[in-house]
Enzyme design. Structure first.
Site, short mmCIF file in Angstrom:
data_model
loop_
_atom_site.label_atom_id
_atom_site.label_comp_id
_atom_site.label_asym_id
_atom_site.label_seq_id
_atom_site.Cartn_x
_atom_site.Cartn_y
_atom_site.Cartn_z
N CYS A 1 4.04 3.24 9.55
CA CYS A 1 4.23 4.67 9.31
C CYS A 1 5.40 5.22 10.13
O CYS A 1 5.39 5.15 11.36
CB CYS A 1 2.94 5.43 9.64
N GLN B 1 -6.32 -1.36 3.51
CA GLN B 1 -5.43 -1.16 4.65
C GLN B 1 -6.02 -0.15 5.61
O GLN B 1 -6.45 0.94 5.21
CB GLN B 1 -4.04 -0.69 4.23
N PRO C 1 0.83 -1.21 0.00
CA PRO C 1 0.00 0.00 0.00
C PRO C 1 0.86 1.26 0.00
O PRO C 1 1.87 1.32 0.69
CB PRO C 1 -0.77 -0.11 1.32
C1 LIG Z 1 4.70 7.30 -1.26
C2 LIG Z 1 4.63 6.15 -0.32
C3 LIG Z 1 3.49 5.97 0.45
C4 LIG Z 1 3.41 4.90 1.35
N1 LIG Z 1 2.26 4.71 2.05
C5 LIG Z 1 2.14 3.61 2.85
C6 LIG Z 1 0.93 3.32 3.51
O1 LIG Z 1 -0.06 4.04 3.43
N2 LIG Z 1 0.87 2.17 4.26
C7 LIG Z 1 1.95 1.35 4.41
O2 LIG Z 1 1.85 0.33 5.10
N3 LIG Z 1 3.12 1.62 3.80
C8 LIG Z 1 3.23 2.71 3.03
N4 LIG Z 1 4.41 2.94 2.36
C9 LIG Z 1 5.51 1.98 2.50
C10 LIG Z 1 5.44 0.93 1.40
O3 LIG Z 1 4.26 0.17 1.49
C11 LIG Z 1 6.63 -0.03 1.53
O4 LIG Z 1 6.64 -0.63 2.80
C12 LIG Z 1 7.97 0.60 1.29
O5 LIG Z 1 7.94 1.53 0.25
C13 LIG Z 1 8.94 -0.53 0.97
O6 LIG Z 1 10.19 -0.07 0.83
P1 LIG Z 1 10.92 0.20 -0.58
O7 LIG Z 1 10.41 1.54 -0.98
O8 LIG Z 1 12.34 0.11 -0.22
O9 LIG Z 1 10.50 -0.89 -1.55
C14 LIG Z 1 4.51 4.01 1.48
C15 LIG Z 1 5.65 4.21 0.70
C16 LIG Z 1 5.73 5.25 -0.18
C17 LIG Z 1 6.98 5.43 -0.99
#
Ligand SMILES: Cc1cc2nc3c(=O)[nH]c(=O)nc-3n(C[C@H](O)[C@H](O)[C@H](O)COP(=O)(O)O)c2cc1C
Length: 214
Positions: free
Chosen positions: A90, A59, A5
């Site tokens: 978060c 989520q 997500p």
């Molecule tokens: C713009 C953005 C928004 C995100 N929003 C959420 C979120 O709402 N919920 C969540 O569990 N993780 C969120 N994440 C984390 C991602 O789900 C994920 O765990 C993370 O990007 C993984 O790491 P990586 O960028 O190294 O692949 C977000 C990541 C990004 C870049």
């Protein structure tokens, strides 16, 4: 394969583009439990799925077990989703300073109560609940194994681990050894998350990034 997500990104249109590439679970944008319980119109509009989108993966973010349970009851009673993921990832200091987001698993009893409240509210409808978390607050305050066990005890269907601490936010590299450690500690499936930039990162050479059993 699960699309993690991303707030502001994994909306219904983005997920449709992804789904065109094949099956999997495509998690919607994070929905705040308080806003859902208060029937915030913008939040209700964000819970949008394609007609052919299955499973509908939602989520939720919350810090209060009762409000989380109330939000889950709305989801199941109104048949809004087929899968609920709870966000404990978060890393924003404004959130973690108050003990929320990726800092919440540090409050062990609250974490266990919150996850159990969600599972208990979802299970009569057969809706599986999963959790997504980080390794911990920082390297001196790691929570992932204990939190994974607590979530498993509470009845989650799977646990996703982003292999970074909250202090790391999105910097450095994801720790896939921690993901392997978690996999060895749990019986439920473990989803590894972090540093998958392209399909090959997840799929190349067998399953270098996929922990056994996922
Ligand atoms: C713009 C953005 C928004 C995100 N929003 C959420 C979120 O709402 N919920 C969540 O569990 N993780 C969120 N994440 C984390 C991602 O789900 C994920 O765990 C993370 O990007 C993984 O790491 P990586 O960028 O190294 O692949 C977000 C990541 C990004 C870049």
């Amino acid at each position: 394969m699960v699309l993690a997500p991303m707030a502001g990104i994994t909306n219904v249109g983005f997920r449709r583009l992804c789904r065109e590439q094949g099956g999997g679970i495509y998690v919607c944008e994070m929905i705040t439990t308080v806003a859902l319980v208060e029937r915030n119109p913008k939040t209700l509009r964000m819970i949008a799925f394609g007609d052919d989108e299955r499973p509908r993966s939602l989520q939720l973010y919350g810090t209060d077990p009762e409000i989380t349970a109330a939000a889950v009851r709305i989801v199941v009673e109104k048949d809004l989703a087929d899968h609920i993921d709870l966000n404990f990832g978060c890393p924003v200091p404004k959130v973690t300073r108050k003990g929320g987001g990726s800092a919440l698993p540090w409050r062990r009893r609250l974490f266990a109560r919150l996850v159990r409240a969600a599972v208990d509210a979802a299970s009569p409808a057969g809706v599986p609940v999963t959790v997504k978390m980080r390794k911990g607050i920082d390297d001196d305050h790691l929570t992932y194994v204990e939190a994974g066990l607590a979530a498993q005890d509470a009845g989650v269907a799977a646990v996703a681990l982003h292999g970074r601490t909250a202090a790391q936010r999105y910097s450095g590299t994801a720790d896939w050894d921690a993901i392997a450690t978690l996999k060895q500690s749990l019986d439920v499936p473990v989803l590894g998350n972090g540093d998958i930039w392209k399909a090959d990162d997840a799929a190349a050479n067998g399953r270098p990034h996929w922990v056994d059993g996922v």
